[in-house]
Design a protein around this motif. Structure first.
Motif, PDB file in Angstrom:
ATOM      1  N   ARG A  71      17.459  10.969   1.750  1.00 34.78           N
ATOM      2  CA  ARG A  71      16.448  11.324   2.749  1.00 34.78           C
ATOM      3  C   ARG A  71      16.788  12.621   3.465  1.00 34.78           C
ATOM      4  O   ARG A  71      15.900  13.302   3.983  1.00 34.78           O
ATOM      5  N   LEU A  80      13.660  13.750   5.592  1.00 29.26           N
ATOM      6  CA  LEU A  80      13.018  12.545   6.123  1.00 29.26           C
ATOM      7  C   LEU A  80      13.933  11.975   7.192  1.00 29.26           C
ATOM      8  O   LEU A  80      13.506  11.338   8.141  1.00 29.26           O
ATOM      9  N   LYS A 116       8.165  23.512  10.299  1.00 25.66           N
ATOM     10  CA  LYS A 116       7.362  22.345   9.919  1.00 25.66           C
ATOM     11  C   LYS A 116       6.512  22.611   8.676  1.00 25.66           C
ATOM     12  O   LYS A 116       6.444  21.792   7.765  1.00 25.66           O
ATOM     13  N   ARG A 145       6.793  20.951   5.043  1.00 30.00           N
ATOM     14  CA  ARG A 145       5.689  20.188   4.485  1.00 30.00           C
ATOM     15  C   ARG A 145       5.380  20.679   3.072  1.00 30.00           C
ATOM     16  O   ARG A 145       5.121  19.898   2.166  1.00 30.00           O
ATOM     17  N   ARG A 186       7.827  19.185   0.771  1.00 27.70           N
ATOM     18  CA  ARG A 186       7.551  17.788   0.439  1.00 27.70           C
ATOM     19  C   ARG A 186       6.317  17.662  -0.443  1.00 27.70           C
ATOM     20  O   ARG A 186       6.228  16.761  -1.270  1.00 27.70           O
ATOM     21  N   ARG A 187       5.371  18.560  -0.217  1.00 30.82           N
ATOM     22  CA  ARG A 187       4.127  18.434  -0.967  1.00 30.82           C
ATOM     23  C   ARG A 187       4.278  18.890  -2.412  1.00 30.82           C
ATOM     24  O   ARG A 187       3.680  18.323  -3.310  1.00 30.82           O
ATOM     25  N   SER A 211       9.165  15.153  -4.682  1.00 37.79           N
ATOM     26  CA  SER A 211       8.451  13.920  -4.364  1.00 37.79           C
ATOM     27  C   SER A 211       9.394  12.745  -4.505  1.00 37.79           C
ATOM     28  O   SER A 211      10.333  12.783  -5.290  1.00 37.79           O
ATOM     29  N   MET A 212       9.086  11.713  -3.775  1.00 37.65           N
ATOM     30  CA  MET A 212      10.026  10.610  -3.724  1.00 37.65           C
ATOM     31  C   MET A 212       9.362   9.306  -4.171  1.00 37.65           C
ATOM     32  O   MET A 212       8.185   9.071  -3.933  1.00 37.65           O
ATOM     33  N   PHE A 238       9.950   5.137  -3.879  1.00 36.23           N
ATOM     34  CA  PHE A 238      10.680   4.279  -2.942  1.00 36.23           C
ATOM     35  C   PHE A 238      10.938   2.889  -3.504  1.00 36.23           C
ATOM     36  O   PHE A 238      10.193   2.396  -4.353  1.00 36.23           O
ATOM     37  N   PHE A 295       8.062   0.728  -2.800  1.00 41.26           N
ATOM     38  CA  PHE A 295       6.845   1.377  -3.283  1.00 41.26           C
ATOM     39  C   PHE A 295       6.148   2.241  -2.234  1.00 41.26           C
ATOM     40  O   PHE A 295       5.728   3.351  -2.524  1.00 41.26           O
ATOM     41  N   GLY A 296       5.959   1.689  -1.028  1.00 41.80           N
ATOM     42  CA  GLY A 296       5.293   2.475   0.017  1.00 41.80           C
ATOM     43  C   GLY A 296       3.871   2.830  -0.331  1.00 41.80           C
ATOM     44  O   GLY A 296       3.388   3.911   0.013  1.00 41.80           O
ATOM     45  N   LEU A 297       3.165   1.906  -0.980  1.00 44.18           N
ATOM     46  CA  LEU A 297       1.769   2.200  -1.333  1.00 44.18           C
ATOM     47  C   LEU A 297       0.864   1.847  -0.167  1.00 44.18           C
ATOM     48  O   LEU A 297       1.192   1.002   0.660  1.00 44.18           O
ATOM     49  N   ARG A 335       2.219   8.480  -8.203  1.00 53.27           N
ATOM     50  CA  ARG A 335       1.902   9.243  -7.000  1.00 53.27           C
ATOM     51  C   ARG A 335       2.861  10.411  -6.837  1.00 53.27           C
ATOM     52  O   ARG A 335       2.469  11.514  -6.464  1.00 53.27           O
ATOM     53  N   GLY A 386       8.167   1.511   5.301  1.00 51.18           N
ATOM     54  CA  GLY A 386       8.293   2.084   3.957  1.00 51.18           C
ATOM     55  C   GLY A 386       7.089   2.940   3.612  1.00 51.18           C
ATOM     56  O   GLY A 386       7.224   4.045   3.088  1.00 51.18           O
ATOM     57  N   VAL A 387       5.901   2.425   3.941  1.00 47.15           N
ATOM     58  CA  VAL A 387       4.694   3.186   3.640  1.00 47.15           C
ATOM     59  C   VAL A 387       4.678   4.477   4.440  1.00 47.15           C
ATOM     60  O   VAL A 387       4.388   5.556   3.926  1.00 47.15           O
ATOM     61  N   ALA A 423       6.942   6.910   2.965  1.00 45.70           N
ATOM     62  CA  ALA A 423       6.405   7.457   1.733  1.00 45.70           C
ATOM     63  C   ALA A 423       5.364   8.513   2.041  1.00 45.70           C
ATOM     64  O   ALA A 423       5.320   9.582   1.422  1.00 45.70           O
ATOM     65  N   SER A 473       6.994  11.555   3.158  1.00 49.88           N
ATOM     66  CA  SER A 473       7.693  12.231   2.062  1.00 49.88           C
ATOM     67  C   SER A 473       6.732  13.023   1.199  1.00 49.88           C
ATOM     68  O   SER A 473       7.133  13.896   0.458  1.00 49.88           O
ATOM     69  N   LEU A 474       5.442  12.684   1.303  1.00 50.26           N
ATOM     70  CA  LEU A 474       4.464  13.444   0.527  1.00 50.26           C
ATOM     71  C   LEU A 474       3.992  14.670   1.294  1.00 50.26           C
ATOM     72  O   LEU A 474       3.125  15.400   0.830  1.00 50.26           O
TER      73      LEU A 474
END
Lengths: 384, 655, 321
Positions: free
Chosen positions: A87, A92, A112, A116, A119-120, A124-125, A127, A130-132, A192, B236-237, B240, B243-244
């Motif tokens: 992270r 992060l 910033k 960004r 990260r964009r 990409s990460m 998890f 999942f973090g959906l 993703r 977590g979400v 994520a 992180s995007l």
């Protein structure tokens, strides 16, 4: 991009190093920022440190580089700081001190917007959990990264569909995450991350929440993706076999420090200390070690350079065992037409048994007993 | 025998023993304090009721303030440039909504209700919604229903906006959250009645005051649940999403808020229910609409009319609750919606049908509900009530009449408790409060409780408050006995629970006000009916929490008890009840809060005490008395909540 | 930059709000009910007081305003004193029956000039203490306040505890009873039934059981027809004896009941205002309508219609041409 990199002794390496991490610290707790610079405190072990300052050092003085196109695995047990470390790469979690560079650009100095952008588009990460977004369909989840980049709806959907196909989720794009199995969900997570077409993929224990069988599928998926695209990956795991299977190089962490950094073979073949040795004790070494490290010089007197089966230097010991067993002769390790050495019963058994037979090419024994200074030397040597 | 030996060590090493030991220590400490303080207090001021010397007369400044406001309402800048605009905006928006509703006509509104329910919650609820609105018309309550609806729409929108803003602030900022949480928690336990007077003071009686009181009352659950939802977003979400490379606004809008949508909908549901409850009670300060009809009918003891206005309230409550609740459940379910009507198509069909009906009614010149379609229920109901008065009130052989029960309850329960409380030395009341609150909760809750009780004394409403308190205590006792008994029975019989569930569902959604109607019919007026209404109001929540608490007792513990051969009584007493203790405490806490809420409204049916003070203050334009009564209600509510508050509290209010 | 857009948005929003609400002063004391005039008709808003006599006044006025003059009538139930405030603010156009509130008259009529008197309703009101006639017949001396203490035990109820019960109705009604009980040294407790209706219910219940009771009551009231009651003589009323509410020792006065109109309405209210000013009937008429509403449980509208149909001669003169 390399021309913007600060000139360092390792500048020649900067061209192929995606991430360069130097002396990275992450300390949690009150007045955390004073810990890394305080020689008295840096020497303490975690328990003492917490007693003295109330701080926890999750990452302590870590340095490594991730080379372009490689799968770099950070491995350690839970609490070893590996998740914090990954992270820190995209901030992060904000590192306490040290430096992180991506393609030679100082990540910690980014504002910033720049961060960004990083990260964009660049890292990409994926998890562990999942973090959906549960309220979005698979398609919209995959397109989410593009959406926040401001990509137009039609375009991002098209791109997302392509990625969905790539990870094998065709037909499920209108489902919601709650309707998918764990493995499928992680494919969405992977898709993703891929959708933004990043330079580096960061995986944070992506498969540890999955069933063993699905985990294997997913590992193979990653191997396949890596083979097809050659994308740089940083992979965090606590599973040694996963690390060995995926990693080009492995950094093994304990209590926030990297205790050893090397190829799977180096880790297994020459553990840097007792901890690593313990760790790799149950590894089927014959499947990790290559003949190159197991071989001994050719004894031309015994006609070894002409007889016996030929085998590539990168072949695993277990392959050599098979060849040796079948032919009855020591196997020749051949690099093209040149014979580099031979492996016979003694070497091969030595590898399996985990003892270093006399005359083997591998490094080992003395380093394992060495103190921290030598250990550093080891990691440094491997890193450069 | 086996169970006895098995359970004894558990009990001695468990929380019970620890609590008991801690409780003893606390009580000892308190006794020491009392031993020092009481003689001093007693020497300085007499015992008995709260000493005169320790009171502060707030009624004079309050009266002055109230007079000043009346005199300056049309001239001072504070009113003309600030409150005036608020008031204006409210009047305009309520009027706007009301005119739209009237313009849509009864057909348009009824069909619209059905269509919205259909899209949000399915066909079954659509039928229910349509039927409910039609029933409002049939009962001859169309116009009042629309007035209440117009007020509700404005109040709910304002509450949701306000609540979401507060919730956003608290959800995104720890400091604000820490500051706001106790305030919101407290606001949730206060009786609706307490909110009426401050707004009347500033805005006078009328719709603006009613809307504002409603907003103040119903915004807290929205704020609370928004904050909780935002804070509870899956880390977590969120990581994520970060992180995007999402910006702060993207993180909020595309992730944090949608992730909290369940809480938001629950908040909306609660806000609507509380707004309805308040919109009805606010008839006391000029809200108009259905509540006003009930209020008017109650003041003439016209049970038939009250019922005719009360039924639409209940229907409205049930429909609103079910539809918003179903919307929440739909969100949770992941069923794939493949019907051709999903999304905008369904909505546009709904809109088209509504429009068609509204236009049809308009061209047929049938905007108002046809008088010939009105069913007069008031008369038969009143006949039935008269029959009841004649035959059930008094002198029924063996069981006696309802009025006799009420009289006996008053004479043998309420009076002794009230006289007992009022006879206690004031410091002993404080001590009892302190002891109870401290044993059950922490020293903070004890301190708050004692301070709240002392404030009541300082405000010089000691006796009226103790009167109200006596009714609350009696009501709670009845509620708890009945509630626990029914709850235990329901937890042991699936059949009973299945029977009870729909009843409880309906009862829990009904606004407090409605409960006054049947009790007046049954018991006449006085304190006994007020307590009865309170009991009926609080009972469903208590039953529900008890049943759930008992049901949730770990099956493993039950199984092991069974395997040791415990009888079902032993299981209940030795396993279920001790393990369900937190739930039972919670049930008690809820019972107290809900009983108080209705006991104060009981002022409308002769309940006396603080509720009477508030009403009398409103009625006489003597806002000072009313405000003091209101503050005392707040204090009493605080005290009762803190005294019964175990360490953790409940997210959802019982009603 | 984002901060700037936010600030801009905030300013714009505030501006819009101000623009919407009329850019300036908003006099909240001149806001009508949002429900008024909804159908576009001329509307009169009347305050309905909770006692039946006032309901009868309003019902008849409402019916005539609607049927004869074509107005739409909104009714608002407000207690007596808040009704003055509402009348002053214009949320109510008229109060049909007021039992005398000197403080309010001083404030709103003399000081603020937002309310004007609308003349008498034609009924004289009187408040007093009453016992049921069946009890008074048995114990004739109960009708003198001096003997009340003797009968205190007969009037005991659960609510009054050890003392006799003096039943009052709504706290909002004009009452000196608490002071009277104290100043006349009576062994009684004032118990508020909460509302007039509650009080009526209780009276009817007592009457059904032929139990004794002592109640605050007033004339004209239809209940006398159902439950005959006899007034208890209190020390005679003299002008000014009720000046200090705490020291009152005398009976209630006989009050000609008054109508009051909002000042603007009185000036600009057209025929409705004219009609309401002229509205004046008798005690018997009011009782007739009241009885139909309260006892026969007719709707106020039906009761008014019945009376109007039968008494055209009486109301014809009220309606302006």
């Amino acid at each position: 991009m390399s021309d913007t990199a600060t000139v360092t002794p390792a500048a020649d390496a900067a061209t192929d190093a995606v991430f360069a991490v130097r002396n990275l610290w992450k300390v949690f707790g009150p007045k955390a920022e004073t810990v890394p610079g305080n020689a008295e405190l840096t020497g303490l072990d975690p328990v003492e440190l917490r007693e003295r300052t109330g701080c926890t050092a999750a990452v302590r003085d870590v340095s490594f580089e991730v080379k372009k196109g490689e799968v770099f695995v950070v491995m350690g047990l839970s609490g070893s700081g590996k998740s914090t470390l990954v992270r820190c790469l995209t901030r992060l979690i904000e590192p306490t001190s040290g430096s992180v560079e991506i393609d030679g650009e100082d990540v910690l100095a980014m504002d910033k917007n720049r961060l960004r952008e990083l990260r964009r588009h660049r890292a990409s990460m994926v998890f562990q959990h999942f973090g959906l977004l549960p309220h979005r369909t698979v398609l919209d989840n995959v397109a989410y990264g593009l959406e926040i980049q401001g990509v137009a709806r039609a375009e991002r959907r098209e791109k997302a569909m392509k990625v969905i196909e790539k990870v094998g989720l065709e037909g499920l794009e209108q489902r919601r995450p709650g309707q998918l199995s764990g493995g499928q969900q992680q494919r969405v997570g992977l898709a993703r991350a891929l959708a933004a077409d990043p330079e580096v993929l960061l995986f944070d224990e992506p498969f540890s929440a999955l069933d063993p069988l699905i985990r294997r599928d997913m590992q193979e998926e990653v191997v396949r993706l890596h083979r097809e695209e050659g994308r740089t990956m940083v992979f965090i795991t606590h599973d040694l076999s996963e690390a060995l299977k995926l990693g080009d190089r492995i950094a093994l962490m304990r209590d926030g420090r990297v205790v050893q950094l090397g190829t799977p073979e180096e880790i297994v073949g020459s553990p840097a200390d007792e901890y690593v040795r313990d760790f790799v004790r149950d590894v089927p070494r014959e499947q990790v070690m290559t003949c190159r490290s197991a071989m001994r010089p050719v004894d031309s007197d015994a006609d070894e350079d002409t007889k016996g089966p030929a085998i590539a230097p990168d072949a695993t010991v277990s392959e050599a065992i098979e060849a040796v067993a079948r032919s009855g002769f020591p196997a020749r390790v051949m690099d093209g037409a040149r014979c580099l050495g031979v492996v016979d019963h003694e070497q091969l058994l030595g590898v399996v048994a985990g003892v270093t037979p006399k005359g083997a090419a591998g490094r080992g024994g003395p380093a394992a007993k060495a103190g921290p200074s030598i250990r550093k030397e080891v990691t440094g040597e491997v890193a450069s | 025998m086996a169970t006895a030996t098995a359970s004894t060590p558990v009990r001695d090493t468990g929380i019970g023993a620890l609590l008991r030991r801690r409780a003893v220590v606390k009580l000892l400490l308190l006794a020491v304090v009392a031993a020092v303080a009481v003689p001093i207090l007693n020497a300085k001021w007499a015992s008995g009721a709260w000493p005169e010397a320790l009171t502060v007369d707030v009624s004079e400044p309050l009266t002055k303030a109230s007079d000043w406001i009346i005199d300056n309402r049309d001239s001072h800048w504070l009113f003309t440039y600030f409150f005036g605009h608020i008031s204006n905006a409210i009047v305009l928006s309520v009027r706007g909504v009301y005119l739209v509703l009237l313009a849509a006509g009864w057909a348009g509104v009824t069909v619209a209700a059905g269509a919205i329910a259909w899209r949000v919650a399915g066909l079954k609820l659509a039928a229910l919604a349509t039927a409910a609105f039609a029933a409002c018309g049939l009962l001859g309550m169309w116009v009042p229903t629309m007035q209440t609806l117009a007020l509700m729409v404005v109040a709910v929108l304002a509450s949701v906006v306000l609540g979401m803003l507060l919730g956003l602030a608290a959800g995104l900022n720890d400091r604000i959250f820490r500051m706001m949480r106790p305030v919101l928690d407290t606001m949730q336990v206060l009786p609706a009645f307490a909110y009426l007077l401050p707004v009347v003071l500033v805005f006078g009686i009328g719709v603006p005051a009613a809307v504002l009181a409603t907003v103040v009352y119903s915004a807290p659950p929205m704020a609370r649940l928004t904050a909780l939802g935002l804070r509870g977003a899956d880390g977590g979400v969120m990581e994520a999403v970060a992180s995007l490379g999402a910006t702060a606004r993207q993180r909020l809008l595309s992730a944090r808020l949608p992730l909290a949508r369940k809480e938001l909908l629950l908040g909306l549901n609660q806000t609507i229910m509380m707004a309805l409850s308040m919109a009805v009670i606010a008839s006391v300060i000029g809200a108009g609409g259905l509540g006003d009809r009930v209020y008017q009918a109650l003041s003439t003891v016209d049970v038939g009319q009250a019922l005719a206005a009360g039924i639409p309230i209940v229907l409205l409550a049930v429909v609103l609750d079910r539809v918003t609740g179903a919307a929440g459940e739909r969100l949770g379910a992941h069923a794939e919606d493949n019907s051709p009507l999903r999304g905008w198509r369904g909505w546009s069909i709904a809109a088209a049908v509504t429009l068609a009906c509204a236009l049809a009614a308009r061209f047929a010149d049938r905007l108002e509900w046809p008088t010939s379609w009105v069913v007069q229920i008031a008369e038969p109901v009143n006949t039935a009530k008269d029959w009841m008065v004649d035959h059930l009130y008094t002198g029924v052989p063996v069981v006696g009449g309802t009025a006799d029960w009420a009289a006996h309850f008053t004479t043998y329960v309420l009076d002794p408790i009230r006289d007992g409380l009022q006879g206690l030395p004031w410091w002993s009341v404080l001590l009892i409060v302190a002891a109870l609150a401290w044993v059950i909760g922490t020293w903070q809750t004890a301190l708050t409780a004692v301070l709240a009780m002392a404030a009541i004394g300082v405000l010089d409403v000691w006796n009226a408050s103790l009167d109200t308190l006596s009714q609350v205590l009696a009501g709670v006792a009845v509620t708890v006995v009945l509630g626990f008994a029914i709850g235990i029975a329901a937890s042991r019989s699936k059949r009973l629970e299945a029977l009870l569930r729909p009843v409880l569902d309906v009862f829990q959604t009904m606004p407090q006000f409605v409960y006054l109607i049947p009790v007046v019919a049954l018991f006449g007026v006085g304190r006994a009916p007020a307590v009865a209404a309170a009991v009926v109001y609080a009972l469903p929540a208590v039953i529900r929490i008890t049943t759930q608490g008992l049901r949730q007792v770990s099956p493993a513990a039950m199984e092991s008890a069974q395997s040791l051969g415990a009888t079902s009584w032993q299981q209940l007493r030795q396993v279920q009840l001790p393990l369900a203790r937190p739930a039972l405490m919670l049930a008690l806490n809820q019972g107290v809060v809900l009983v108080l809420a209705v006991v104060v409204i009981g002022g409308l049916v002769g309940g006396g005490g603080l509720g009477y003070d508030v009403l009398a203050g409103l009625a006489r334009g003597d806002l000072a008395t009313g405000l003091v009564g209101g503050i005392a209600i707040v204090c009493l509510g605080l005290m009762l909540d803190r005294v019964t508050q175990p360490t953790e509290r409940r997210a959802k209010k019982g009603a | 930059m984002r901060v700037r857009t936010r600030v801009t948005a905030a300013v714009a929003g505030l501006g819009a709000l101000v623009a919407l609400s009329g850019c300036g002063k908003a006099d909240m004391s001149k806001q009508a009910s949002p429900y008024a005039n909804a159908a576009g008709a001329k509307t009169v808003t009347l305050s309905v007081q909770s006692w039946v006599g006032a309901q009868a006044d309003v019902a008849v006025a409402e019916y005539l305003l609607k049927e004869e003059l074509g107005y739409r009538v909104d009714k608002v139930q407000i207690d007596e004193i808040p009704a003055w405030d509402a009348l002053s603010q214009g949320r109510v156009d008229a109060i049909m029956e007021d039992w005398g509130h000197p403080d309010q008259e001083q404030r709103y009529i003399k000081d603020k000039k937002t309310i004007v008197p609308g003349g008498g309703i034609g009924v004289t009101g009187h408040i007093g203490w009453y016992v049921p006639t069946y009890f008074a017949k048995k114990h004739p001396d109960v009708t003198d306040w001096k003997n009340l203490n003797k009968y205190a035990k007969d009037f005991r109820t659960p609510e009054s505890g050890g003392k006799g019960q003096l039943m009052d109705g709504s706290p909002s009604y004009v009452t000196n009873d608490k002071a009277l009980v104290e100043n006349l040294d009576l062994d009684y407790k004032v118990v508020f039934a909460g509302s007039e209706a509650a009080q009526i219910t209780q009276i009817e219940q007592f009457a059904k059981q032929q139990k004794p009771f002592l109640t605050y009551w007033y004339k004209p009231q239809w209940l006398f027809k159902k439950v005959p009651m006899t007034e208890v003589k209190l020390p005679a009323y003299k002008e000014g004896c009720d000046a200090d509410p705490a020291k009152i020792k005398c009976a209630y006065p006989h009050t000609p009941l008054q109508k009051f109109l909002n000042a603007d309405f009185a000036k600009n209210g057209g025929k409705a205002a004219e009609f309401l000013k002229r509205f004046k009937w008798s005690e018997a008429d009011q009782n007739e309508v009241s009885l139909m509403i309260a006892d026969q449980k007719m709707s106020p509208e039906d009761a008014a219609k019945k009376w109007i149909d039968a008494n055209e001669a009486k109301w014809r003169g009220w309606v302006p041409k």
